[in-house]
Design a protein around this motif. Structure first.
Motif, PDB file in Angstrom:
ATOM      1  N   MET A  56      38.502  21.932  40.209  1.00  0.00           N
ATOM      2  CA  MET A  56      37.272  21.480  40.290  1.00  0.00           C
ATOM      3  C   MET A  56      36.509  22.231  41.157  1.00  0.00           C
ATOM      4  N   LEU A  57      36.867  22.681  42.188  1.00  0.00           N
ATOM      5  CA  LEU A  57      35.972  23.497  43.141  1.00  0.00           C
ATOM      6  C   LEU A  57      35.599  24.859  42.291  1.00  0.00           C
ATOM      7  N   LEU A  58      36.780  25.368  41.825  1.00  0.00           N
ATOM      8  CA  LEU A  58      36.403  26.914  41.244  1.00  0.00           C
ATOM      9  C   LEU A  58      35.394  26.715  40.145  1.00  0.00           C
ATOM     10  N   ARG A  59      35.077  25.520  39.557  1.00  0.00           N
ATOM     11  CA  ARG A  59      34.075  25.565  38.526  1.00  0.00           C
ATOM     12  C   ARG A  59      32.809  25.332  39.418  1.00  0.00           C
ATOM     13  N   ALA A  60      32.810  24.945  40.605  1.00  0.00           N
ATOM     14  CA  ALA A  60      31.498  24.868  41.290  1.00  0.00           C
ATOM     15  C   ALA A  60      31.145  26.387  41.748  1.00  0.00           C
ATOM     16  N   PHE A  61      32.074  26.966  42.134  1.00  0.00           N
ATOM     17  CA  PHE A  61      31.961  28.448  42.570  1.00  0.00           C
ATOM     18  C   PHE A  61      31.600  29.125  41.510  1.00  0.00           C
ATOM     19  N   SER A  62      32.092  28.865  40.214  1.00  0.00           N
ATOM     20  CA  SER A  62      31.693  29.563  39.005  1.00  0.00           C
ATOM     21  C   SER A  62      30.400  29.197  38.643  1.00  0.00           C
ATOM     22  N   ASP A  63      29.759  28.209  38.993  1.00  0.00           N
ATOM     23  CA  ASP A  63      28.227  27.729  38.610  1.00  0.00           C
ATOM     24  C   ASP A  63      27.557  28.515  39.632  1.00  0.00           C
ATOM     25  N   LEU A  88      29.120  25.253  49.891  1.00  0.00           N
ATOM     26  CA  LEU A  88      30.365  24.474  48.915  1.00  0.00           C
ATOM     27  C   LEU A  88      31.632  24.297  50.143  1.00  0.00           C
ATOM     28  N   CYS A  89      31.682  25.639  50.619  1.00  0.00           N
ATOM     29  CA  CYS A  89      32.897  25.604  51.682  1.00  0.00           C
ATOM     30  C   CYS A  89      32.870  24.779  52.725  1.00  0.00           C
ATOM     31  N   ARG A  90      31.629  24.547  53.433  1.00  0.00           N
ATOM     32  CA  ARG A  90      31.380  23.615  54.250  1.00  0.00           C
ATOM     33  C   ARG A  90      31.706  22.199  54.080  1.00  0.00           C
ATOM     34  N   GLU A  91      31.420  22.112  52.791  1.00  0.00           N
ATOM     35  CA  GLU A  91      31.189  20.620  52.284  1.00  0.00           C
ATOM     36  C   GLU A  91      32.813  20.173  52.077  1.00  0.00           C
ATOM     37  N   HIS A  92      33.491  21.224  51.404  1.00  0.00           N
ATOM     38  CA  HIS A  92      34.947  20.787  51.266  1.00  0.00           C
ATOM     39  C   HIS A  92      36.015  21.418  52.250  1.00  0.00           C
ATOM     40  N   GLY A  93      35.380  21.945  53.374  1.00  0.00           N
ATOM     41  CA  GLY A  93      36.259  22.517  54.388  1.00  0.00           C
ATOM     42  C   GLY A  93      37.346  23.553  53.890  1.00  0.00           C
ATOM     43  N   VAL A  98      20.122  42.317  61.326  1.00  0.00           N
ATOM     44  CA  VAL A  98      20.925  41.945  59.810  1.00  0.00           C
ATOM     45  C   VAL A  98      20.342  40.783  59.106  1.00  0.00           C
ATOM     46  N   GLN A  99      20.685  40.667  57.824  1.00  0.00           N
ATOM     47  CA  GLN A  99      20.565  39.385  57.196  1.00  0.00           C
ATOM     48  C   GLN A  99      21.953  38.897  57.295  1.00  0.00           C
ATOM     49  N   ALA A 100      22.151  37.721  57.314  1.00  0.00           N
ATOM     50  CA  ALA A 100      23.385  37.021  57.488  1.00  0.00           C
ATOM     51  C   ALA A 100      23.337  35.508  57.326  1.00  0.00           C
ATOM     52  N   VAL A 101      24.731  34.980  56.496  1.00  0.00           N
ATOM     53  CA  VAL A 101      24.652  33.674  56.197  1.00  0.00           C
ATOM     54  C   VAL A 101      25.724  33.062  57.443  1.00  0.00           C
ATOM     55  N   LEU A 102      25.254  32.405  58.213  1.00  0.00           N
ATOM     56  CA  LEU A 102      26.132  31.813  59.456  1.00  0.00           C
ATOM     57  C   LEU A 102      27.218  30.815  58.754  1.00  0.00           C
ATOM     58  N   GLY A 103      28.135  30.599  59.757  1.00  0.00           N
ATOM     59  CA  GLY A 103      29.048  29.584  59.190  1.00  0.00           C
ATOM     60  C   GLY A 103      28.294  28.147  59.208  1.00  0.00           C
ATOM     61  N   THR A 104      27.063  28.058  60.098  1.00  0.00           N
ATOM     62  CA  THR A 104      26.312  26.711  59.688  1.00  0.00           C
ATOM     63  C   THR A 104      25.734  26.681  58.494  1.00  0.00           C
ATOM     64  N   GLY A 105      25.876  27.823  57.689  1.00  0.00           N
ATOM     65  CA  GLY A 105      25.067  27.709  56.278  1.00  0.00           C
ATOM     66  C   GLY A 105      23.705  28.164  56.330  1.00  0.00           C
ATOM     67  N   ASP A 106      23.052  28.455  57.668  1.00  0.00           N
ATOM     68  CA  ASP A 106      21.701  29.085  57.775  1.00  0.00           C
ATOM     69  C   ASP A 106      21.793  30.471  57.381  1.00  0.00           C
ATOM     70  N   VAL A 107      20.797  30.929  56.768  1.00  0.00           N
ATOM     71  CA  VAL A 107      20.616  32.188  56.450  1.00  0.00           C
ATOM     72  C   VAL A 107      19.624  32.722  57.487  1.00  0.00           C
ATOM     73  N   VAL A 108      20.036  33.789  58.465  1.00  0.00           N
ATOM     74  CA  VAL A 108      19.210  34.472  59.404  1.00  0.00           C
ATOM     75  C   VAL A 108      18.715  35.849  59.028  1.00  0.00           C
TER      76      VAL A 108
END
Ligand code: FAD
Ligand code: MLT
Ligand code: ZN
Length: 452
Positions: free
Chosen positions: A1-8, A55-60, A163-173
Motif C-alpha cells: 500500500m505504502l509502496l504504491r504511494a511511494f511509486s506515485d 509520507l515517512c513522517r505520516e506513517h512512521g 545546502v539545500q536539504a529536506v529536514l526530518g520535519t519535512g521542511d525544505v531549507v
C-alpha cells in the motif's frame, strides 16, 4: 500500500524491491555491515524527496539516506530494516560561478565529477579521497569527509557555503547563494555537515573552490621508523609552505598493496615506514621539496615523481591500502582516529600493542593522513562482531585526548563509544537538536545520537 504511494511520488521504476537489486544497497563497502530493506527509493528532485519524507513522517517509516555507499561506519545501510532513500539521481552539476570560484551540485554528484567541473571552470576542489569515483558530494557533506588534502584546504565543512536539504520535519531549507560573509543566523549547512543523515537529507550543496595548483611533485620517503615519519610530516608542515599531502604507510601495508596490485616495491630496499609527500603550487615546487627533505632526519631513500602518471602511481601505494586490506577475507575493523600531535609518534608505535593485548594474532594495518594527525588503524583476523579491539583502541586514543572518529563519522559502528569524546551536556545538546529537526525520530534512527 505504502509502496504504491511511494511509486506515485518517485515513479514505479524508482522504487526498487527486487531482492538481488536491493541487496547491494543493504551491505556496506567493507562487507562488515549487512542489513535488509523492503525497498530502495530513488527520488529525482527535492520535491520528490520532500514528498517521500512527508509520507515517512505520516506513517512512521524510518529512513536511511544513501549516496555512493562508500561509508566506513555502517551509517548508510539499513541495519534495522529501514527504508533506503538513495540520493544518487540528484546528479546535476551547476550552476558553476567561475567569477566567485564556487559551484552548486546535486547531492548525488560524485566527488570526481565535482572535481572535474571545478577543473573545467579553471578552479580546483579542495577535497580528495580514494573513494572519489563512487562517493557522492551529499555523502561527503553528511560525513564531513576529510581525505588527502585536509592539511592544505581543510575538511568538507571548510568548503561548504550552503545546502539545500529536506529536514526530518519535512521542511525544505535552502541557502545556496554562496555569500562568503553571511552572519544571518545559525549555520544550518555546518550543522548538517557531519550529521550523517540524522537530521535530514541533503539534496544540493554550494561549494567554494580553490585556485588550481598545477605544478606538482610527489615523493615516497623511506623512513627509519614510524616515529621519524611522523616527525618528518610535522617538520614539513612548517618548512614546506607548498605541502599538500603527507601520508603515512608502514612496511607491511606497502608490501600487501604490492602483492595485491602487482606493483613493484616503491624503493630499491624496504623501509619500516614510508611518508608520501606532495607539494604543489603555481611554480615548480621540486627545489623547495628537495631542500626541505634534505634537512629531515631518518630518511633512508626517496622516489620522486614529477609527471602526473608517476605521481598517481606513487599515490596508489597509499590509496591501495583500503582495497588491499579488504581483500584479505573477513571484513576489517576500520578504526579511524585522530591523535594530538604531541603524542602522535608515540601512539603510532604503541597502537599495535594495544591491539595485540586484546587480540593476539590479529594483524594491524596502520596508515593515514598523518599530516593532520589522522591514523587509520585497520585490524584483520578478528570476527566482525567482536568489538574488543575497537574498544581497546578507542579507549587508548580517547585517554590521550584523541578522537574516535577523525573523518569517517560515528555511524552505527562507534555509537557506543561516543561518550568517550563527548560530555553528557554535549550529548544532551545533540539530542535536543535531533529532536527539533527530526521530531518523529525517523532520520537514520540508529546512527550517531540515535532516536531513543
Ligand atoms: P554513503 O556511504 O552512502 O553514506 C555515508 C553516510 O552519509 C551515511 O550515514 C548516510 O546515511 C549519509 N548520507 C549519504 N548521503 C546523504 C545525503 N545526501 N543526505 C543526508 N545523509 C546522507 N572518507 C574520508 O573522509 N577520507 C578518505 O580519505 C576516504 N577514503 C576512502 C577511500 C575508499 C577507497 C573508500 C571506499 C572510502 C573512503 N572514505 C574516505 C569513506 C567515504 O568515501 C566517505 O565517508 C564519503 O564521504 C561517503 O560518501 P557516500 O556518498 O559514499 O556516502
Ligand atoms: C583512506 O584514507 O584510505 C580512507 O579513509 C579509507 C580507509 O580508511 O581505508
Ligand atoms: Zn582516510
Amino acid at each position: 500500500m505504502l509502496l504504491r504511494a511511494f511509486s506515485d511520488v518517485v515513479g514505479r521504476v524508482h522504487v526498487l524491491t527486487e531482492t538481488d537489486v536491493v541487496a547491494s544497497y543493504a551491505v556496506d563497502w567493507t562487507g562488515r555491515y549487512r542489513g535488509e530493506t523492503a525497498a530502495v527509493l530513488r527520488p529525482g528532485s527535492v520535491e520528490e524527496v520532500a514528498a517521500v519524507v512527508a509520507l515517512c513522517r505520516e506513517h512512521g517509516v524510518p529512513v536511511v539516506p544513501q549516496g555512493g555507499n562508500t561509508g566506513m561506519v555502517g551509517g548508510g545501510v539499513p541495519l534495522h530494516g529501514e527504508l533506503v532513500v538513495s540520493l544518487r539521481r540528484l546528479s546535476r552539476v551547476g550552476p558553476v560561478d567561475a567569477a566567485a570560484g564556487q559551484l552548486t551540485a546535486g547531492a548525488g554528484v560524485t566527488l570526481a565529477d565535482v572535481q572535474a567541473a571545478a577543473r573545467e571552470a579553471g578552479w580546483a576542489y579542495g577535497v580528495d579521497l580514494g573513494g572519489r569515483d563512487s562517493a557522492t558530494i551529499g555523502g561527503n557533506v553528511a560525513t564531513n569527509a576529510g581525505g588527502l588534502r585536509v592539511l592544505r584546504y581543510g575538511d568538507t565543512r571548510a568548503q561548504l557555503l550552503g545546502v539545500q536539504a529536506v529536514l526530518g520535519t519535512g521542511d525544505v531549507v535552502e541557502h545556496l547563494g554562496g555569500l562568503v560573509k553571511d552572519n544571518t543566523g545559525y549555520a544550518l549547512h555546518s550543522l548538517l555537515c557531519g550529521s550523517e543523515g540524522t537530521l535530514g537529507l541533503v539534496t544540493a550543496v554550494r561549494l567554494r573552490l580553490v585556485p588550481p595548483a598545477p605544478a606538482r611533485v610527489a615523493a615516497i620517503l623511506g623512513m627509519k621508523d614510524a616515529a621519524s615519519a611522523v616527525a618528518a610530516a610535522q617538520e614539513l608542515r612548517r618548512t614546506l609552505p607548498t605541502l599538500s599531502a603527507a601520508e603515512l604507510m608502514l612496511r607491511a601495508g606497502v608490501e600487501l598493496v604490492c602483492s595485491v596490485s602487482g606493483a613493484p616495491p616503491p624503493l630499491a630496499a624496504p623501509s619500516d615506514a614510508y611518508l608520501l609527500v606532495e607539494a604543489s603550487g603555481t611554480a615548480d615546487p621540486t627545489p623547495e621539496l628537495s631542500a626541505a627533505v634534505a634537512s629531515l632526519a631518518g630518511v633512508e631513500d626517496a622516489a620522486v615523481a614529477e609527471d602526473p602518471q608517476r605521481i598517481a602511481a606513487l599515490f596508489r601505494y597509499r590509496e591501495g591500502h583500503t582495497e588491499a586490506v579488504n581483500s584479505l577475507g573477513a571484513p576489517p575493523h576500520k578504526l579511524d582516529v585522530t591523535l594530538p600531535n604531541s603524542v602522535l609518534a608515540e601512539m603510532v608505535e604503541r597502537l599495535p600493542s594495544v591491539v595485540e593485548a586484546v587480540a593476539p594474532g590479529a594483524s594491524v594495518w596502520l596508515f593515514g593522513h598523518v599530516g593532520d594527525g589522522n591514523v587509520h588503524v585497520n585490524v584483520t583476523g578478528v570476527e566482525p562482531d567482536d568489538e574488543r579491539v575497537d574498544d581497546a583502541v578507542f579507549r587508548a586514543v580517547a585517554e590521550v585526548g584523541g578522537s574516535i572518529s577523525a573523518e569517517h563519522g560515528v555511524g552505527t559502528a562507534k555509537r557506543r563509544w561516543l561518550e568517550l569524546n563527548r560530555s553528557a551536556a554535549e550529548l544532551r545538546a545533540f539530542a535536543s537538536i535531533k529532536h527539533a529537526l527530526d521530531p518523529d525520530g525517523i532520520m537514520n534512527p540508529h546512527v550517531l545520537v540515535g532516536s531513543g
